[in-house]
Design a protein around this motif. Structure first.
Motif, mmCIF file in Angstrom:
data_model
loop_
_atom_site.group_PDB
_atom_site.id
_atom_site.type_symbol
_atom_site.label_atom_id
_atom_site.label_comp_id
_atom_site.label_asym_id
_atom_site.label_seq_id
_atom_site.Cartn_x
_atom_site.Cartn_y
_atom_site.Cartn_z
ATOM 1 N N TYR A 1 -7.306 2.790 -4.164
ATOM 2 C CA TYR A 1 -6.535 1.575 -4.455
ATOM 3 C C TYR A 1 -5.724 1.163 -3.227
ATOM 4 O O TYR A 1 -5.642 -0.015 -2.877
ATOM 5 N N LYS A 2 -5.147 2.136 -2.552
ATOM 6 C CA LYS A 2 -4.396 1.881 -1.316
ATOM 7 C C LYS A 2 -5.314 1.235 -0.280
ATOM 8 O O LYS A 2 -4.937 0.273 0.381
ATOM 9 N N ARG B 1 -5.045 12.368 -9.727
ATOM 10 C CA ARG B 1 -5.293 10.921 -9.516
ATOM 11 C C ARG B 1 -5.282 10.546 -8.031
ATOM 12 O O ARG B 1 -5.240 9.374 -7.681
ATOM 13 N N ARG B 2 -5.319 11.574 -7.179
ATOM 14 C CA ARG B 2 -5.243 11.343 -5.724
ATOM 15 C C ARG B 2 -6.324 10.383 -5.238
ATOM 16 O O ARG B 2 -6.035 9.411 -4.533
ATOM 17 N N TRP C 1 9.681 4.956 -6.226
ATOM 18 C CA TRP C 1 9.502 3.738 -5.440
ATOM 19 C C TRP C 1 10.778 2.897 -5.355
ATOM 20 O O TRP C 1 11.133 2.410 -4.279
ATOM 21 N N ILE D 1 2.370 3.894 -9.397
ATOM 22 C CA ILE D 1 3.014 3.890 -8.088
ATOM 23 C C ILE D 1 3.862 5.149 -7.933
ATOM 24 O O ILE D 1 4.058 5.898 -8.900
ATOM 25 N N SER E 1 0.824 -1.217 0.000
ATOM 26 C CA SER E 1 0.000 0.000 0.000
ATOM 27 C C SER E 1 0.854 1.262 0.000
ATOM 28 O O SER E 1 0.405 2.320 -0.460
ATOM 29 N N ARG F 1 -5.720 6.811 -6.286
ATOM 30 C CA ARG F 1 -4.623 6.193 -5.525
ATOM 31 C C ARG F 1 -5.068 5.823 -4.120
ATOM 32 O O ARG F 1 -4.775 4.736 -3.622
ATOM 33 N N ASP G 1 -0.142 9.646 -0.780
ATOM 34 C CA ASP G 1 -1.197 10.657 -0.825
ATOM 35 C C ASP G 1 -0.625 11.944 -1.426
ATOM 36 O O ASP G 1 -0.269 12.881 -0.728
ATOM 37 N N LYS H 1 3.180 1.959 -1.866
ATOM 38 C CA LYS H 1 3.500 2.338 -3.247
ATOM 39 C C LYS H 1 2.597 3.452 -3.755
ATOM 40 O O LYS H 1 2.878 4.057 -4.792
ATOM 41 N N TYR H 2 1.510 3.701 -3.036
ATOM 42 C CA TYR H 2 0.491 4.658 -3.492
ATOM 43 C C TYR H 2 0.364 5.800 -2.494
ATOM 44 O O TYR H 2 -0.533 5.823 -1.653
ATOM 45 N N PRO I 1 -3.650 2.611 -10.338
ATOM 46 C CA PRO I 1 -2.987 3.901 -10.546
ATOM 47 C C PRO I 1 -1.465 3.737 -10.521
ATOM 48 O O PRO I 1 -0.953 2.723 -10.041
#
Length: 122
Positions: free
Chosen positions: A66-67, A59-60, A95, A91, A49, A63, A54, A51-52, A89
Motif C-alpha cells: 500500500y505504501k 500485515r507487513r 500517527w 496506519i 506513505s 502495508r 515497516d 502512515k504505513y 491496511p
C-alpha cells in the motif's frame, strides 16, 4: 546540514501555507526528493506513505504494498486520497503523535535538495 536560511524559509512556508497566504511550493508541488533511499515526487507522497511503517507483523506485506502504491501515485491528490482512505491496511497506531514530525522531515528534505528553489520569489 541544512542552511539556516533554508530552514527559516521552510518554517515560513509552513506558517504561511497554514494561513493560505503563500502559494509557493505547497506540499503537492512536484519537487522530488529522497529520504532513506526512496524518491518521493512530492511532500504529500512522503507524508501519506509514512502512515504505513515497516513493522514486522502479519500485515507487513500489505502495508508495504500500500505504501508503494502511494509513492507511485501519479499525482499528489491521488497519493493523498490513498493515504486518507481507511480501506487499506491500518496506519501507524501513533500517527497522531508523530505526523507533524513527518511533515517537517519531508519539508526539510525537499528544501535541503532544492534550497535555492524559492530565491526568485524573494
Amino acid at each position: 546540514e541544512i542552511p539556516v536560511n533554508c530552514w527559516k524559509k521552510a518554517e515560513e512556508l509552513v506558517l504561511e501555507s497554514h494561513y493560505g497566504r503563500l502559494g509557493l511550493l505547497p506540499s503537492s508541488s512536484y519537487v522530488p526528493f529522497v529520504v532513506g533511499g526512496t524518491e518521493y515526487p512530492t511532500t504529500d507522497h512522503y507524508y501519506q506513505s509514512s502512515k504505513y511503517p515497516d513493522i514486522k507483523d502479519d500485515r507487513r506485506e500489505e502495508r508495504l504494498e500500500y505504501k508503494r502504491r502511494i509513492i507511485e501515485a501519479r499525482t499528489a491528490a491521488k497519493a493523498t486520497q490513498l493515504g486518507q482512505s481507511r480501506s487499506g491496511p491500518p496506519i501507524a497506531p501513533n500517527w497522531d503523535a508523530i505526523r507533524d514530525e513527518y511533515m517537517m522531515m519531508g519539508i526539510r528534505a525537499k528544501f535541503t535538495l532544492h534550497h535555492g528553489v524559492n530565491r526568485h520569489h524573494e
